[in-house]
Every structure is written in C-alpha cells, then in structure tokens.
Design a protein around this motif. Structure first.
Motif, short mmCIF file in Angstrom:
data_model
loop_
_atom_site.label_atom_id
_atom_site.label_comp_id
_atom_site.label_asym_id
_atom_site.label_seq_id
_atom_site.Cartn_x
_atom_site.Cartn_y
_atom_site.Cartn_z
N UNK A 35 -7.79 7.56 34.45
CA UNK A 35 -8.83 8.63 33.89
C UNK A 35 -9.46 7.87 32.95
N UNK A 36 -10.85 8.66 32.77
CA UNK A 36 -11.99 8.20 32.04
C UNK A 36 -12.01 9.18 30.80
N UNK A 37 -11.65 8.77 29.61
CA UNK A 37 -11.53 9.38 28.38
C UNK A 37 -12.98 9.93 27.98
N UNK A 38 -12.89 11.34 27.54
CA UNK A 38 -14.37 11.81 27.21
C UNK A 38 -15.13 12.22 28.10
N UNK A 39 -14.68 12.22 29.21
CA UNK A 39 -15.70 12.47 30.53
C UNK A 39 -15.24 13.93 31.20
N UNK B 93 -20.13 8.63 31.15
CA UNK B 93 -19.18 7.36 30.53
C UNK B 93 -19.33 6.27 31.19
N UNK B 94 -20.74 5.82 31.52
CA UNK B 94 -20.93 4.57 32.40
C UNK B 94 -20.08 3.46 32.11
N UNK B 95 -20.25 2.94 30.74
CA UNK B 95 -19.63 1.73 30.44
C UNK B 95 -18.11 1.71 30.90
#
Length: 266
Positions: free
Chosen positions: A236-240, A248-250
């Motif tokens: 999971x990518x938080x804040x995305x 949230x590319x980084x």
C-alpha cells in the motif's frame, strides 16, 4: 526525448525511452498518456534502469481506430515494444486498466517478461447502479468531463504540475477517435485478466494507493489481487489515490526499485 513507434497490424504504438540498464515498460490507465509517469521515470532511470513509457493504443501519440482495445491485445503491444528494444526480459508495469494487459503479456510470453507490477488493478468490475452507469456513459464521451473525473482520483494530494498535465491530457482527448479509445479500454471483454493470473509464473507486485477512491476498501482489493497469483506481494502507498506513481512518486519508486532488484538483479 523523441517519440519512437512500433508498427502493429492495425496501427502504431508510441513510446519514449529513457536511461540505460534492465528494461522496464510502463503502461498508463484509460484516458491518460505516458506522461502519467513523468515523475516516476527519472527515479527509475537514476536507479539504473532503461525505461520505456508507452502510449496505450488510441491514446497519446499512438494511432486511433483500432478494432479492439482488449487488454490481451494491449499486452501484445507491450510485448512488441519489448521486442523492438531487444527482446527483454523486461518488467512490465500497468496502471489501472493497463494492469490487466501486463497479466496477459506475462502469461503469453514468460521468456520476455521478468516480472509484472499491477497498480490500482480491478479484480472485479466496479459496481454501478443505473444512475452511475448513465453518468459514466456521459463522462466517457466528454473530454472536459473526463478531466473533471480524473481530478477526483487524487483525493489527498496532486503533483505541482497536475493542472498543466490535465489540460494537455484533455486536449489530446479532444482529437478525433481518442474518446472512442477510452470507451474501448473500459469495455468488458472475456477472458477477464483474473482468468489468466494462474498462468503467470513470474514475480508479481501489486501496488495500491491507500486512499484510492475507486475502491470501497483499497487494501482488500490489493489482497484479493495478490491471492490470484502463485507468487505475489501487495504493498500500500500511504497518502495516495488511484495514481501513486503521480501523487507519491518517491514512495512508489521505493517499492518498485526493491522489486526490480529481485527480478532483474539491478
């Protein structure tokens, strides 16, 4: 970087290549173009990868008027790009509607595909009541309304250049045949990608924005996708939202680069 093309039987596919190293092929979601990955590409290049960002058939600089936009055929387009760039094996990354395409490609050509990444994949077709289906039909015929809908898929944060990107995307969609391609990409066809997941033997990574508004429970959707494969991980990518590679590319690059080290050794 100039645009290159690979010829297919019913048209041509546009792509841009950046960097050097093991090959990664990126495919965007419906209505978008390769610039959806504009913030991710430099991070993958800096990590030592050759990155081909593709305009899916009917989108961006690729030709229009294709007889089908089925994900199996889009997967064939991605393999054609791999062949044009030396035959791989490559890691294929598919976002949203294109996530289905990378599954078909991996199942059909395991010798040319080292691994696949599914970003915001739909395990089941989105539920829609009659009113929502009517709204969808209207949106999929209007570049302006599609642009407004696209903006809602960034519920937490948007890239600083998001407005410029969206204006260019909508301008592209106003070209003849572009919205027909968008409708073609989301048309339901058989077999569904989930029927081919069991045939994928390569490593699989499922990425999902933790706030993806396309799903009632993004985490559950990611886990459901992971369970379809013999060897898969879900992150999971938080804040995305729906496009973690854009908002949230980084964080997305961190997950991708770790996966690429396993699949390509680089």
């Amino acid at each position: 970087m100039s645009v290159s093309y690979v010829e297919r039987s019913a048209g041509r596919i546009a792509y841009e290549v950046h960097g050097a190293g093991p090959l990664v092929v990126l495919a965007h979601g419906m209505g978008e173009n390769w610039a959806s990955y504009r913030h991710l590409v430099p991070l993958l290049v800096a990590a030592g990868h050759r990155v081909a960002a593709v305009d899916v058939r009917g989108h961006g600089a690729s030709s229009v008027g294709w007889p089908t936009y089925a994900p199996a055929e889009v997967g064939g387009d991605l393999l054609a790009v791999v062949d044009e760039l030396g035959g791989g094996p490559a890691v294929l990354v598919g976002s949203s509607s294109s996530a289905a395409a990378v599954v078909f490609a991996a199942a059909e050509a395991p010798e040319r595909v080292a691994g696949i990444v599914l970003v915001g994949a739909f395990v089941e077709p989105p539920e829609a009541n009659p009113l929502m289906r009517l709204a969808q039909a209207v949106v999929l015929r209007s570049p302006r309304l599609f642009g407004m809908f696209h903006k809602t898929l960034f519920p937490v944060t948007r890239p600083a250049d998001d407005a410029d990107y969206r204006r260019a995307m909508v301008a592209n969609l106003r070209e003849h045949g572009r919205m027909a391609a968008v409708r073609g990409v989301v048309a339901l066809v058989e077999p569904h990608w989930t029927a081919r997941a069991r045939d994928v033997r390569q490593p699989v990574l499922v990425l999902m924005g933790a706030r993806d508004p396309d799903f009632r429970d993004p985490g559950a959707e990611a886990r459901a996708a992971r369970r379809l494969f013999g060897t898969a991980e879900a992150r999971m990518i938080e804040g995305s939202g729906h496009y973690p590679h854009a908002d949230q590319p980084a964080a997305t690059a961190e997950q991708l680069i770790a996966f690429l080290k396993v699949t390509t050794g680089a």
